[in-house]
Scaffold this motif. Structure first.
Motif, mmCIF file in Angstrom:
data_model
loop_
_atom_site.group_PDB
_atom_site.id
_atom_site.type_symbol
_atom_site.label_atom_id
_atom_site.label_comp_id
_atom_site.label_asym_id
_atom_site.label_seq_id
_atom_site.Cartn_x
_atom_site.Cartn_y
_atom_site.Cartn_z
ATOM 1 N N PRO A 176 60.896 -16.228 123.915
ATOM 2 C CA PRO A 176 62.053 -15.344 123.779
ATOM 3 C C PRO A 176 61.764 -13.898 124.163
ATOM 4 O O PRO A 176 62.567 -13.015 123.896
ATOM 5 C CB PRO A 176 62.377 -15.455 122.285
ATOM 6 C CG PRO A 176 61.076 -15.769 121.649
ATOM 7 C CD PRO A 176 60.302 -16.600 122.628
ATOM 8 N N PHE A 177 60.602 -13.648 124.748
ATOM 9 C CA PHE A 177 60.243 -12.295 125.179
ATOM 10 C C PHE A 177 59.480 -12.416 126.492
ATOM 11 O O PHE A 177 58.962 -13.473 126.843
ATOM 12 C CB PHE A 177 59.401 -11.578 124.114
ATOM 13 C CG PHE A 177 58.383 -12.462 123.463
ATOM 14 C CD1 PHE A 177 57.162 -12.721 124.075
ATOM 15 C CD2 PHE A 177 58.649 -13.064 122.235
ATOM 16 C CE1 PHE A 177 56.230 -13.553 123.481
ATOM 17 C CE2 PHE A 177 57.716 -13.906 121.636
ATOM 18 C CZ PHE A 177 56.506 -14.150 122.265
ATOM 19 N N GLN A 305 55.260 -11.875 117.212
ATOM 20 C CA GLN A 305 54.855 -13.065 116.455
ATOM 21 C C GLN A 305 53.971 -12.639 115.281
ATOM 22 O O GLN A 305 53.173 -11.701 115.403
ATOM 23 C CB GLN A 305 54.075 -14.068 117.311
ATOM 24 C CG GLN A 305 54.924 -14.934 118.205
ATOM 25 C CD GLN A 305 54.114 -16.080 118.824
ATOM 26 O OE1 GLN A 305 52.911 -16.217 118.613
ATOM 27 N NE2 GLN A 305 54.795 -16.920 119.591
ATOM 28 N N ALA A 306 54.140 -13.366 114.182
ATOM 29 C CA ALA A 306 53.246 -13.212 113.033
ATOM 30 C C ALA A 306 52.761 -14.601 112.648
ATOM 31 O O ALA A 306 53.570 -15.514 112.451
ATOM 32 C CB ALA A 306 53.977 -12.552 111.865
ATOM 33 N N GLN A 312 61.741 -11.367 114.755
ATOM 34 C CA GLN A 312 62.575 -10.351 115.379
ATOM 35 C C GLN A 312 61.680 -9.161 115.694
ATOM 36 O O GLN A 312 60.958 -8.673 114.811
ATOM 37 C CB GLN A 312 63.714 -9.979 114.443
ATOM 38 C CG GLN A 312 64.647 -11.146 114.132
ATOM 39 C CD GLN A 312 65.733 -10.796 113.152
ATOM 40 O OE1 GLN A 312 66.218 -9.675 113.130
ATOM 41 N NE2 GLN A 312 66.143 -11.776 112.341
ATOM 42 N N PRO A 313 61.692 -8.702 116.951
ATOM 43 C CA PRO A 313 60.713 -7.681 117.370
ATOM 44 C C PRO A 313 60.740 -6.430 116.488
ATOM 45 O O PRO A 313 61.801 -5.960 116.078
ATOM 46 C CB PRO A 313 61.157 -7.359 118.802
ATOM 47 C CG PRO A 313 61.878 -8.582 119.256
ATOM 48 C CD PRO A 313 62.575 -9.122 118.039
ATOM 49 N N SER A 515 62.079 -13.865 110.580
ATOM 50 C CA SER A 515 61.959 -14.917 111.577
ATOM 51 C C SER A 515 63.062 -14.758 112.618
ATOM 52 O O SER A 515 64.123 -14.182 112.346
ATOM 53 C CB SER A 515 62.032 -16.291 110.920
ATOM 54 O OG SER A 515 63.317 -16.507 110.371
ATOM 55 N N LEU A 516 62.800 -15.274 113.806
ATOM 56 C CA LEU A 516 63.764 -15.097 114.890
ATOM 57 C C LEU A 516 65.027 -15.912 114.627
ATOM 58 O O LEU A 516 66.139 -15.492 114.981
ATOM 59 C CB LEU A 516 63.118 -15.529 116.216
ATOM 60 C CG LEU A 516 63.842 -15.111 117.485
ATOM 61 C CD1 LEU A 516 63.929 -13.598 117.591
ATOM 62 C CD2 LEU A 516 63.124 -15.675 118.710
ATOM 63 N N THR A 517 64.866 -17.063 114.029
ATOM 64 C CA THR A 517 66.005 -17.921 113.704
ATOM 65 C C THR A 517 65.939 -18.275 112.219
ATOM 66 O O THR A 517 64.858 -18.215 111.607
ATOM 67 C CB THR A 517 65.978 -19.217 114.533
ATOM 68 O OG1 THR A 517 64.737 -19.888 114.293
ATOM 69 C CG2 THR A 517 66.094 -18.906 116.013
ATOM 70 N N PRO A 518 67.073 -18.639 111.620
ATOM 71 C CA PRO A 518 67.025 -19.013 110.196
ATOM 72 C C PRO A 518 66.083 -20.186 109.968
ATOM 73 O O PRO A 518 66.018 -21.118 110.774
ATOM 74 C CB PRO A 518 68.478 -19.401 109.892
ATOM 75 C CG PRO A 518 69.289 -18.710 110.936
ATOM 76 C CD PRO A 518 68.438 -18.697 112.169
#
Length: 647
Positions: A176-177, A305-306, A312-313, A515-518
């Motif tokens: 996604p990036f 990323q973690a 989310q950046p 997180s990027l998505t739920p």
């Protein structure tokens, strides 16, 4: 932790020591990640050393001479290098990893953060017996995730001796990036002492490696700032606790050389870029005992990323890495100059260093070293708000098995450590350790985020943070296995960490992670298990959970298959601990609503109360422990068993 068959024997250590003279004459080990230094062609592929790929990969663990700063010793390596070879796989594939043991002792490989069957998780004494000398063990599992991970030995002190390496899992779907280049930046620590010698030194003298204790000059400076009486009280307090406000690392730069991709600061690992490119840096803290504060002066790091999970950046200038954590960041160097990647240790006793540069051989400026931090009343879990500063008692300063410490006359002036913190009327009190309680009956969690400093406008999309208000410690002090008790614990996700609180730039906090998505399992936890992080450094260097080291508490912590539960960690010690759960994700309850970040390793600060939600979806026996190697070896280890409730 005392897992039979995994410790290095004294005899073996002496054999290795005797072999050093012969090994010194042998060919030097070339660090695996010297690939970028060796690369002189900026048009080369992202990786200067081709990673191991494919469906079948062979690894060999053996002894190898390793040279740091012109001194050679014996390391234990994977395929002859430090770090070991990068393994690069693809989500959706199945992989077979054949690991051959060329040592004279049992070894193992644990795939850190990877979801897989317990039989191939690689923890001797928990999920398998270990790999005996001269044998090959076959790990086979499907790759069901993507991101940046790593692998390492889970046997004795082998991790400190060099058995660690990166593992990259490419996603099925596009990232996604965007980025143009991709480097692993693996941080670690190296000592010419054996792990057994380091542990023995700490057992004899807990501050053996701490050469940053307060000096006579500092004492007189404190008198000038605080006054004589307050200064004497402060020093007496620490002395009575048999602790030191400069305790930030058990093992320091006195013996450690801090490495970046297997190279010392002087060797200067270098990654190349073209000005204007986006460079992805995969930071992995593979150290045995070292927290790092990472920054690249002149560049903003966008964290994407973690622990291998897309988030989310978040744009920051610095981030703290506990042992075993990973962070992927993207930087965009635009100038035709060198940038220093600076990883300073938490205790400020040293640093790892590398360079991003448009051409080989360039060096950036080394940032000015910061003074070592000091522990404060917050780190002791003190409730001080509203107290008189003259002639006061300090009820938060409670010693196990003893009375509270009176601190009359302490005045708050100048640069004395902060004494602001907790609510004088804590509304909750924890009840019982290691107990199973319906999460709706405990009362001490969910707090209104609007009550948190800096959150005047409550965002309805956020969720409650358990422990965001102080929770009073129960009377149980965990016995002789616990040196101190933080009378009040509180969630501190919104703090960057001791030593970074006054940074002039933005530092990553756990509350920044979303997180990027739920996340898929949005159930509220049905029950809660509370574990206290305990230790007694003053008495034989003991580390434990709930006051008991693993050998005294071998019964597993039981999860019911399919349930959603809350794990709450309460740190009674005055040190940071990176806690790692094998086999399952921990959803950090940081207020991110449906976007709680997934972590495999969570830092718990001193006097902090941290809650994570876990979906028990992986039947079997799993390790749970502090990832500071010597804390784990000293007893801060448990087994989690996931099984049907009836069983």
């Amino acid at each position: 932790m005392d897992i039979q068959g995994t410790r290095m024997t004294r005899r073996l250590f002496l054999q290795r020591t005797g072999a050093l003279g012969l090994l010194a004459a042998a060919q030097q080990l070339l660090p695996a990640c010297a690939w970028t230094n060796a690369a002189t062609n900026i048009h080369s592929s992202v990786w200067s050393q081709t990673p191991l790929r494919g469906e079948v990969i062979d690894l060999t663990i053996g002894e190898t001479p390793f040279t740091v700063n012109e001194r050679t010793a014996t390391a234990i390596t994977v395929n002859g290098t430090i770090p070991g070879p990068v393994i690069r796989l693809r989500e959706g594939q199945e992989v077979t990893l054949r690991v051959t043991n060329r040592l004279g002792e049992i070894t193992s490989i644990h795939w850190h953060g990877i979801l897989l069957p317990p039989v191939v998780d690689g923890v001797p004494g928990v999920s398998f017996a270990g790999i005996k000398p001269g044998t090959t063990f076959t790990y086979r599992f499907p790759v069901t995730q993507s991101g940046t991970y790593w692998y390492h030995s889970h046997s004795g002190g082998q991790e400190m001796l060099g058995v660690y390496a990166p593992m990259i899992l490419d996603p099925l779907q596009p990232e996604p990036f965007h980025y143009d280049r991709d480097y692993v930046v693996m941080l670690s620590d190296w000592t010419f002492e054996s792990p057994e010698s380091v542990l023995a030194n700490l057992k004899k003298q807990p501050a053996y490696y701490n050469f940053q204790e307060r000096t006579a000059g500092e004492f007189f400076s404190n008198i000038a700032n605080w006054g004589l009486r307050a200064t004497l009280k402060n020093y007496l307090m620490w002395d009575q606790m048999r602790m030191n406000p400069t305790d930030f690392a058990d093992v320091t730069g006195y013996t450690f050389t801090y490495l970046m991709n297997g190279m010392s600061p002087g060797a200067n690992w270098t990654g190349l870029f073209r000005p204007g490119e986006k460079v992805r840096l995969r930071f992995i803290n593979a150290a045995s005992m070292t927290f790092y504060d990472v920054r690249i002066p002149g560049l903003t790091m966008t964290v994407v990323q973690a622990d291998g999970q897309n988030i989310q950046p978040v744009a920051v200038e610095e981030l703290r890495m506990g042992v075993a954590e990973t962070y992927d960041v993207i930087v965009e160097p635009t100038d035709d100059r060198a940038y220093t990647i600076f990883a300073e240790t938490l205790d400020r006793s040293g640093y790892a260093r590398g360079t991003l540069a448009p051409r080989p051989g360039m060096e950036g400026e080394i940032p000015e070293r910061r003074p070592r931090p000091l522990r404060t009343m917050e780190d002791m879990g003190m409730s001080m708000k509203g107290m008189e500063m003259d002639g006061m008692d300090m009820p938060g300063m409670k010693m196990p098995h003893g009375s509270e410490m009176a601190m009359r006359g302490m005045e708050i002036r100048g640069d004395q450590p902060s004494m602001e913190p907790s609510d004088p009327k804590p509304n909750t009190e924890h009840t019982q350790h290691d107990s199973e309680m319906p999460s709706t009956q405990k009362g001490q969690h969910p707090q209104d985020m609007s009550k948190m400093p800096g959150m005047e406008e409550y965002d309805q999309r956020r969720s409650r943070i358990p422990g965001s208000e102080p929770v009073k410690h129960a009377p149980d002090d965990h016995g002789t296995g616990n040196q101190t008790v933080a009378e009040y614990s509180q969630n501190r996700f919104g703090e960057p960490g001791r030593g970074l609180e006054n940074s002039p730039w933005r530092v990553l906090r756990y509350t920044d992670l979303k997180s990027l998505t739920p996340y898929p399992d949005q159930r509220e936890p049905d029950r809660e298990i509370e574990l206290h992080v305990t230790g007694n450094m003053a008495d034989r260097y003991m580390w434990s959970f709930n006051g008991k080291k693993y050998s005294d508490a071998p019964e597993p912590i039981r999860f019911h298959y399919g349930e959603r539960l809350r794990l709450t960690f309460v740190n009674d010690t005055m040190m940071e601990h990176p806690l790692h759960l094998h086999g399952m994700w921990m959803h950090l309850e940081n207020g991110a609503g449906k976007y709680l970040p997934r972590k495999h390793t969570v830092i718990v600060k001193p006097a902090e109360r941290v809650s994570v939600a876990v979906t028990a979806d992986a039947p079997g026996r799993w390790a749970f422990h502090c990832h500071l190697l010597l804390h784990m070896e000293a007893g801060m280890f448990r087994v989690v068993e996931v099984s049907d409730k009836e069983s």
